[in-house]
Design a protein around this motif. Structure first.
Motif, mmCIF file in Angstrom:
data_model
loop_
_atom_site.group_PDB
_atom_site.id
_atom_site.type_symbol
_atom_site.label_atom_id
_atom_site.label_comp_id
_atom_site.label_asym_id
_atom_site.label_seq_id
_atom_site.Cartn_x
_atom_site.Cartn_y
_atom_site.Cartn_z
ATOM 1 N N GLY A 143 -17.104 -20.239 -32.565
ATOM 2 C CA GLY A 143 -17.978 -19.702 -31.527
ATOM 3 C C GLY A 143 -17.325 -18.614 -30.691
ATOM 4 N N ILE A 144 -16.234 -18.049 -31.225
ATOM 5 C CA ILE A 144 -15.459 -17.046 -30.496
ATOM 6 C C ILE A 144 -15.262 -15.824 -31.393
ATOM 7 N N VAL A 145 -15.317 -14.627 -30.806
ATOM 8 C CA VAL A 145 -14.995 -13.406 -31.551
ATOM 9 C C VAL A 145 -13.487 -13.183 -31.439
ATOM 10 N N TRP A 146 -12.812 -13.057 -32.598
ATOM 11 C CA TRP A 146 -11.369 -12.859 -32.653
ATOM 12 C C TRP A 146 -11.070 -11.474 -33.204
ATOM 13 N N ALA A 147 -10.021 -10.856 -32.678
ATOM 14 C CA ALA A 147 -9.588 -9.551 -33.195
ATOM 15 C C ALA A 147 -8.130 -9.633 -33.614
ATOM 16 N N TRP A 148 -7.827 -8.956 -34.712
ATOM 17 C CA TRP A 148 -6.442 -8.794 -35.181
ATOM 18 C C TRP A 148 -5.906 -7.551 -34.488
ATOM 19 N N ASN A 149 -4.842 -7.705 -33.671
ATOM 20 C CA ASN A 149 -4.483 -6.622 -32.755
ATOM 21 C C ASN A 149 -3.637 -5.523 -33.391
ATOM 22 N N GLU A 150 -4.066 -5.061 -34.540
ATOM 23 C CA GLU A 150 -3.406 -3.922 -35.175
ATOM 24 C C GLU A 150 -4.504 -2.994 -35.670
ATOM 25 N N LEU A 151 -4.548 -1.783 -35.096
ATOM 26 C CA LEU A 151 -5.625 -0.857 -35.419
ATOM 27 C C LEU A 151 -5.621 -0.460 -36.883
ATOM 28 N N ASP A 152 -6.816 -0.446 -37.463
ATOM 29 C CA ASP A 152 -7.008 0.057 -38.828
ATOM 30 C C ASP A 152 -6.102 -0.621 -39.857
ATOM 31 N N SER A 153 -5.739 -1.875 -39.594
ATOM 32 C CA SER A 153 -4.954 -2.574 -40.616
ATOM 33 C C SER A 153 -5.940 -3.169 -41.618
ATOM 34 N N ALA A 154 -5.641 -2.972 -42.870
ATOM 35 C CA ALA A 154 -6.612 -3.302 -43.914
ATOM 36 C C ALA A 154 -6.666 -4.788 -44.211
ATOM 37 N N ALA A 155 -5.520 -5.421 -44.299
ATOM 38 C CA ALA A 155 -5.521 -6.800 -44.771
ATOM 39 C C ALA A 155 -4.731 -7.703 -43.845
ATOM 40 N N PRO A 156 -5.351 -8.119 -42.742
ATOM 41 C CA PRO A 156 -4.626 -9.020 -41.859
ATOM 42 C C PRO A 156 -4.460 -10.386 -42.507
ATOM 43 N N GLN A 157 -3.520 -11.084 -41.981
ATOM 44 C CA GLN A 157 -3.321 -12.469 -42.414
ATOM 45 C C GLN A 157 -4.586 -13.273 -42.108
ATOM 46 N N GLU A 158 -4.944 -14.176 -42.963
ATOM 47 C CA GLU A 158 -6.126 -15.018 -42.764
ATOM 48 C C GLU A 158 -6.020 -15.765 -41.435
ATOM 49 N N ILE A 159 -7.146 -15.926 -40.747
ATOM 50 C CA ILE A 159 -7.111 -16.662 -39.489
ATOM 51 C C ILE A 159 -6.995 -18.159 -39.807
ATOM 52 N N GLU A 160 -5.957 -18.762 -39.233
ATOM 53 C CA GLU A 160 -5.674 -20.161 -39.595
ATOM 54 C C GLU A 160 -6.260 -21.114 -38.568
ATOM 55 N N LEU A 161 -7.575 -21.053 -38.420
ATOM 56 C CA LEU A 161 -8.252 -21.952 -37.504
ATOM 57 C C LEU A 161 -9.313 -22.716 -38.269
ATOM 58 N N ALA A 162 -9.208 -24.030 -38.253
ATOM 59 C CA ALA A 162 -10.205 -24.839 -38.937
ATOM 60 C C ALA A 162 -11.522 -24.752 -38.169
ATOM 61 N N GLU A 163 -12.584 -24.364 -38.847
ATOM 62 C CA GLU A 163 -13.893 -24.289 -38.219
ATOM 63 C C GLU A 163 -14.381 -25.692 -37.892
ATOM 64 N N ARG A 164 -15.048 -25.870 -36.748
ATOM 65 C CA ARG A 164 -15.696 -27.134 -36.433
ATOM 66 C C ARG A 164 -17.137 -27.057 -36.918
ATOM 67 N N ALA A 165 -17.727 -28.225 -37.184
ATOM 68 C CA ALA A 165 -19.091 -28.260 -37.728
ATOM 69 C C ALA A 165 -20.063 -27.529 -36.798
ATOM 70 N N ALA A 166 -19.895 -27.770 -35.511
ATOM 71 C CA ALA A 166 -20.733 -27.078 -34.526
ATOM 72 C C ALA A 166 -19.923 -26.968 -33.255
ATOM 73 N N VAL A 167 -20.149 -25.912 -32.491
ATOM 74 C CA VAL A 167 -19.499 -25.817 -31.188
ATOM 75 C C VAL A 167 -20.539 -25.490 -30.118
ATOM 76 N N THR A 168 -20.248 -25.964 -28.915
ATOM 77 C CA THR A 168 -21.071 -25.660 -27.753
ATOM 78 C C THR A 168 -20.277 -24.688 -26.885
ATOM 79 N N PRO A 169 -20.766 -23.448 -26.727
ATOM 80 C CA PRO A 169 -20.029 -22.513 -25.873
ATOM 81 C C PRO A 169 -20.085 -22.959 -24.419
ATOM 82 N N VAL A 170 -18.996 -22.774 -23.705
ATOM 83 C CA VAL A 170 -19.017 -23.083 -22.270
ATOM 84 C C VAL A 170 -19.005 -21.771 -21.485
ATOM 85 N N ARG A 171 -17.877 -21.089 -21.470
ATOM 86 C CA ARG A 171 -17.820 -19.830 -20.727
ATOM 87 C C ARG A 171 -16.514 -19.104 -20.998
ATOM 88 N N SER A 172 -16.493 -17.828 -20.596
ATOM 89 C CA SER A 172 -15.253 -17.063 -20.525
ATOM 90 C C SER A 172 -14.849 -17.008 -19.062
#
Lengths: 240, 210
Positions: A105-134
């Motif tokens: 439920g979060i937008v993630w960015a790989w902090n390297e401009l125009d990098s073609a192949a970032p490392q895979e994001i190693e976060l296990a997805e949850r079945a569902a999430v409830t957003p709270v706030r930023s």
């Protein structure tokens, strides 16, 4: 500044056809969602005159610069220059982009401009999430993590026993019974950070009541981390 | 043509609050442009006779002469809002709207001064004003975040009210004095809703797109 995946926004809070400016380590980013629902994270700078694209606006699947109306498509390619409507825009005119993904439920960015192949994001997805706030805090990400690793999980629906914490580079998980709160930390600058908070589980279960409790918990954490307003100096730092 | 006259300075956010409500209520009025900066016409004998405070906006309606945007808005809502939605009569909502009008005057006064400092070279403590303005915006952000948990779209009740109109200009214009909208996601969504109110108008510094 370590290279990696960093949170930049809550996915649900970023409405279709809208953009917002934010920062990672003082660098300015524009985060926007096109009319088809896809999110994008780019350098917040129009290649024409350096104007911040987050001051512009999203129309359909383009983001347009406020300054001279140059329009960029979802691949960051300039497609239209109003002052030269008949011009076939050269392919070299494009905005620098960050690889991005939506997870938990979060937008993630790989902090390297125009990098073609970032490392895979190693976060296990949850079945569902409830957003709270930023939640935006006038303290460094390091200081926020220091407070988070000592924080207790507020009881939600299925609490029990002690709070179990685990941490990756940018994310802290708090588990208590089967309740789980996830806090992703965005380093805005050396002295500011944003916390993007979600609850693992469906909004049908965690809507309203749990959201309010976790939001209040976050506000209390913010007070602890910041200290009294007199003791700090508020800043909005941008990298040179 | 109604008998309403507004003494107005286009770049002033308090005048804008009144223009916004007049437009939303669909009221026609006579606008007298006052050169507040740099002309300081609001301090001349004619306007000082109407409003010894030496501030804008000033609204006259027949024998009625009022200053202070929130007071004028309250008057206009009572006098001309047949549907009674902008200043709701139910005690709970009425109290809450009044509280936020007070907030717009007191807590957001720092934002008003911060903008005057940035735009019109007036004197003031920039750091202290910015800190106070951010504290007020954070309170608004926390409030609208909590409102969204209840699926509520406006500061008070189920409909837009004077509270929304009085709170909108300071945050919408905050980039004028160097405060970005980055830290206020709930207020960004709310500002987009405010823009959809029929009769909404902009002012310089508030773009007509979003």
């Amino acid at each position: 500044m370590e290279t990696g995946w960093y949170p930049v926004a809550l996915a649900e809070g970023l409405e279709r056809g809208t953009s917002t400016g934010t920062r990672l380590f003082g660098r300015e980013l524009v985060v926007w969602r096109d009319s088809a629902g896809a999110s994008h994270v780019w350098e917040d700078r129009c290649p024409h005159r350096g104007m911040r694209l987050s001051f512009g606006f999203v129309r359909d699947n383009h983001i347009a610069c406020l300054y001279h109306g140059w329009q960029y498509d979802t691949a960051a390619q300039c497609r239209y220059i109003p002052a030269h409507p008949d011009l076939a825009v050269p392919g070299t005119i494009r905005v620098a982009t960050y690889p991005s993904i939506e997870r938990l439920g979060i937008v993630w960015a790989w902090n390297e401009l125009d990098s073609a192949a970032p490392q895979e994001i190693e976060l296990a997805e949850r079945a569902a999430v409830t957003p709270v706030r930023s939640l935006y805090v006038d303290a460094s990400a390091a200081k926020v993590f220091d407070a988070l690793v000592l924080a207790e999980c507020p009881p939600l629906k299925n609490a029990g026993g002690a709070t179990q914490r685990s941490r990756t580079d940018a994310l802290v998980s708090f588990k208590n019974g089967t309740d789980e709160i996830l806090v992703a930390v965005q380093p805005l600058s050396d002295v500011e950070a944003a916390l993007h908070i979600v609850i693992a589980g469906s909004p049908d279960i965690h809507g309203s009541d749990s959201q309010k409790r976790v939001s209040a918990w976050g506000e209390a954490l913010r007070r602890d981390v910041e200290g009294t307003p007199q003791a700090r100096e508020l800043r909005h730092e941008v990298a040179p | 043509m109604s008998g309403i006259t507004l003494y107005d300075f286009e770049l002033d956010e308090n005048c804008y609050k009144v223009r916004l409500l007049l437009s939303i209520l669909g009221l026609s009025y006579r606008k007298v442009a006052v050169n507040m900066v740099p002309g300081r016409e609001h301090l001349g004998p004619v306007l000082m006779a109407l409003n010894p405070r030496g501030s804008l906006p000033i609204l006259t309606d027949g024998a009625v002469v009022l200053s202070e945007a929130e007071a004028i808005m309250t008057y206009l809502a009572r006098a001309y809002d047949a549907g009674n939605t902008w200043l709701p009569p139910a005690p709970k909502d009425h109290g809450a709207v009044t509280m936020w009008l007070q907030f717009a005057i007191r807590d957001l006064h720092a934002a008003f001064f911060a903008r005057r400092l940035a735009m019109f070279d007036e004197t003031g403590d920039e750091v202290a004003l910015s800190l106070a303005a951010r504290r007020a915006f954070r309170l608004m952000e926390d409030h609208m975040t909590a409102r969204e948990f209840d699926r509520a779209a406006w500061f008070v009740g189920d409909n837009p009210s004077l509270a929304d109109l009085a709170l909108f200009p300071a945050i919408a214009l905050s980039r004028d004095f160097g405060i970005e909208h980055e830290a206020y996601p709930a207020l960004r969504r709310w500002m987009r809703r405010v823009r959809t109110i029929p009769g909404f108008v902009t002012m310089p510094g508030i773009p007509d797109y979003y």
